[in-house]
Write an enzyme that holds these catalytic residues in place. Structure first.
Site, PDB file in Angstrom:
ATOM      1  N   LYS A   1       0.833  -1.198   0.000  1.00 52.06           N
ATOM      2  CA  LYS A   1       0.000   0.000   0.000  1.00 52.06           C
ATOM      3  C   LYS A   1       0.879   1.264   0.000  1.00 52.06           C
ATOM      4  O   LYS A   1       2.086   1.185   0.235  1.00 52.06           O
ATOM      5  CB  LYS A   1      -0.935  -0.045   1.215  1.00 52.06           C
ATOM      6  CG  LYS A   1      -1.911  -1.234   1.168  1.00 52.06           C
ATOM      7  CD  LYS A   1      -2.802  -1.287   2.398  1.00 52.06           C
ATOM      8  CE  LYS A   1      -3.789  -2.448   2.319  1.00 52.06           C
ATOM      9  NZ  LYS A   1      -4.696  -2.485   3.489  1.00 52.06           N
TER      10      LYS A   1
ATOM     11  N   TYR B   1     -12.475  -3.246  -3.337  1.00 51.93           N
ATOM     12  CA  TYR B   1     -13.025  -3.312  -1.978  1.00 51.93           C
ATOM     13  C   TYR B   1     -14.545  -3.302  -1.995  1.00 51.93           C
ATOM     14  O   TYR B   1     -15.173  -2.678  -1.131  1.00 51.93           O
ATOM     15  CB  TYR B   1     -12.501  -2.145  -1.149  1.00 51.93           C
ATOM     16  CG  TYR B   1     -11.079  -2.317  -0.629  1.00 51.93           C
ATOM     17  CD1 TYR B   1     -10.685  -3.489   0.031  1.00 51.93           C
ATOM     18  CD2 TYR B   1     -10.140  -1.300  -0.756  1.00 51.93           C
ATOM     19  CE1 TYR B   1      -9.399  -3.638   0.529  1.00 51.93           C
ATOM     20  CE2 TYR B   1      -8.841  -1.444  -0.252  1.00 51.93           C
ATOM     21  CZ  TYR B   1      -8.481  -2.616   0.386  1.00 51.93           C
ATOM     22  OH  TYR B   1      -7.205  -2.759   0.894  1.00 51.93           O
TER      23      TYR B   1
ATOM     24  N   ASN C   1      -1.831  -0.035   7.228  1.00 56.64           N
ATOM     25  CA  ASN C   1      -1.318  -1.364   7.571  1.00 56.64           C
ATOM     26  C   ASN C   1      -0.458  -2.000   6.478  1.00 56.64           C
ATOM     27  O   ASN C   1      -0.317  -3.221   6.408  1.00 56.64           O
ATOM     28  CB  ASN C   1      -2.450  -2.284   8.037  1.00 56.64           C
ATOM     29  CG  ASN C   1      -3.519  -2.496   6.988  1.00 56.64           C
ATOM     30  OD1 ASN C   1      -3.449  -1.914   5.903  1.00 56.64           O
ATOM     31  ND2 ASN C   1      -4.495  -3.327   7.281  1.00 56.64           N
TER      32      ASN C   1
ATOM     33  N   HIS D   1      -1.662  -5.422   1.370  1.00 53.43           N
ATOM     34  CA  HIS D   1      -2.906  -6.148   1.097  1.00 53.43           C
ATOM     35  C   HIS D   1      -2.591  -7.549   0.591  1.00 53.43           C
ATOM     36  O   HIS D   1      -1.634  -7.735  -0.152  1.00 53.43           O
ATOM     37  CB  HIS D   1      -3.733  -5.432   0.017  1.00 53.43           C
ATOM     38  CG  HIS D   1      -4.783  -6.323  -0.595  1.00 53.43           C
ATOM     39  ND1 HIS D   1      -6.006  -6.523  -0.012  1.00 53.43           N
ATOM     40  CD2 HIS D   1      -4.755  -7.111  -1.698  1.00 53.43           C
ATOM     41  CE1 HIS D   1      -6.699  -7.394  -0.753  1.00 53.43           C
ATOM     42  NE2 HIS D   1      -5.956  -7.760  -1.778  1.00 53.43           N
TER      43      HIS D   1
ATOM     44  N   GLU E   1      -9.089 -10.339  -8.098  1.00 54.10           N
ATOM     45  CA  GLU E   1      -8.184  -9.201  -7.913  1.00 54.10           C
ATOM     46  C   GLU E   1      -7.067  -9.198  -8.952  1.00 54.10           C
ATOM     47  O   GLU E   1      -6.694  -8.142  -9.469  1.00 54.10           O
ATOM     48  CB  GLU E   1      -7.607  -9.238  -6.485  1.00 54.10           C
ATOM     49  CG  GLU E   1      -8.687  -8.932  -5.442  1.00 54.10           C
ATOM     50  CD  GLU E   1      -8.264  -9.227  -4.017  1.00 54.10           C
ATOM     51  OE1 GLU E   1      -7.084  -9.585  -3.783  1.00 54.10           O
ATOM     52  OE2 GLU E   1      -9.115  -9.105  -3.109  1.00 54.10           O
TER      53      GLU E   1
HETATM   54  P1  ATP Z   1      -6.618  -6.161   3.013  1.00 57.14           P
HETATM   55  O1  ATP Z   1      -7.879  -6.489   2.221  1.00 57.14           O
HETATM   56  O2  ATP Z   1      -6.146  -4.758   2.804  1.00 57.14           O
HETATM   57  O3  ATP Z   1      -5.572  -7.200   2.814  1.00 57.14           O
HETATM   58  P2  ATP Z   1      -7.795  -7.344   5.298  1.00 57.14           P
HETATM   59  O4  ATP Z   1      -8.326  -8.363   4.345  1.00 57.14           O
HETATM   60  O5  ATP Z   1      -6.942  -7.823   6.419  1.00 57.14           O
HETATM   61  O6  ATP Z   1      -6.963  -6.233   4.556  1.00 57.14           O
HETATM   62  P3  ATP Z   1     -10.346  -6.034   5.182  1.00 57.14           P
HETATM   63  O7  ATP Z   1     -11.453  -6.318   6.096  1.00 57.14           O
HETATM   64  O8  ATP Z   1     -10.413  -6.549   3.787  1.00 57.14           O
HETATM   65  O9  ATP Z   1      -8.994  -6.505   5.896  1.00 57.14           O
HETATM   66  O10 ATP Z   1     -10.158  -4.456   5.162  1.00 57.14           O
HETATM   67  C1  ATP Z   1      -9.454  -3.818   4.103  1.00 57.14           C
HETATM   68  C2  ATP Z   1      -8.658  -2.666   4.665  1.00 57.14           C
HETATM   69  O11 ATP Z   1      -9.528  -1.679   5.154  1.00 57.14           O
HETATM   70  C3  ATP Z   1      -7.773  -3.031   5.842  1.00 57.14           C
HETATM   71  O12 ATP Z   1      -6.535  -3.566   5.451  1.00 57.14           O
HETATM   72  C4  ATP Z   1      -7.601  -1.690   6.504  1.00 57.14           C
HETATM   73  O13 ATP Z   1      -6.614  -0.902   5.831  1.00 57.14           O
HETATM   74  C5  ATP Z   1      -8.948  -1.059   6.287  1.00 57.14           C
HETATM   75  N1  ATP Z   1      -9.819  -1.296   7.447  1.00 57.14           N
HETATM   76  C6  ATP Z   1     -10.464  -2.440   7.753  1.00 57.14           C
HETATM   77  N2  ATP Z   1     -11.173  -2.318   8.869  1.00 57.14           N
HETATM   78  C7  ATP Z   1     -10.979  -1.048   9.297  1.00 57.14           C
HETATM   79  C8  ATP Z   1     -11.451  -0.281  10.394  1.00 57.14           C
HETATM   80  N3  ATP Z   1     -12.281  -0.804  11.309  1.00 57.14           N
HETATM   81  N4  ATP Z   1     -11.013   1.008  10.500  1.00 57.14           N
HETATM   82  C9  ATP Z   1     -10.182   1.541   9.603  1.00 57.14           C
HETATM   83  N5  ATP Z   1      -9.703   0.874   8.524  1.00 57.14           N
HETATM   84  C10 ATP Z   1     -10.093  -0.397   8.374  1.00 57.14           C
HETATM   85 MG    MG Z   2      -9.347  -7.879   2.602  1.00 57.11          MG
END
Ligand code: ATP
Ligand code: MG
Length: 137
Positions: A9, A49, A112, A115, A126
């Protein structure tokens, strides 16, 4: 062979963490089959997303993901989707074990670093969203 989509990211690119990501996946034994630096537009991210569109943090997620270049990669190998997710660590870096990428390089959920696809089916979706077939080895 199974494939997954891994994206460093904008914060991970800006902070120079991307070489570490390439190193970890390569040393684990996975094969890099696609890589490019790109800026994501809003329409791509809305598709990427799609499951999160209704979340209260969706707009901040959009601004985060468009704040700079992203390193988009595709990796191939045995069980790479699940193994890749394990290498990333938990979504919230405060819950990520040391030794994982988020556990070693992040503390904020909203920054974080990385992804990874969460299922084989989403990986296929994706990969086709981010890469043209001719961009993959
Ligand atoms: P990614 O899809 O980015 O690999 P993930 O699968 O672990 O992450 P997801 O639930 O898909 O988590 O959420 C996508 C992204 O949205 C997260 O990586 C984070 O950056 C953001 N995100 C998720 N939950 C929250 C939250 N409660 N508050 C803020 N940002 C969030
Ligand atoms: Mg995810």
């Amino acid at each position: 062979q199974e494939r997954t989509f891994i994206a460093v990211k904008p914060d991970g690119v800006q902070r120079g963490i991307f070489p570490e990501v390439l190193k970890r996946f390569t040393q684990r034994g996975f094969k890099l089959v696609g890589i490019k630096l790109c800026t994501a537009n809003e329409s791509l991210l809305r598709k990427h997303y799609v499951d999160l569109q209704e979340k209260p943090f969706f707009n901040s997620l959009l601004s985060y993901m468009t704040s700079g270049p992203i390193l988009a990669t595709v990796w191939e190998g045995k069980d790479v989707v699940k193994q890749g997710r394990a290498m990333l660590g938990a979504t919230n870096p405060l819950n990520s074990a040391p030794g994982t990428i988020r556990g070693d390089f992040a503390i904020d959920m909203g920054r974080n670093v990385i992804h990874g696809s969460d299922s084989v089916e989403n990986a296929k979706k994706e990969i086709s969203l981010w890469f043209k077939p001719e961009e993959l080895v």
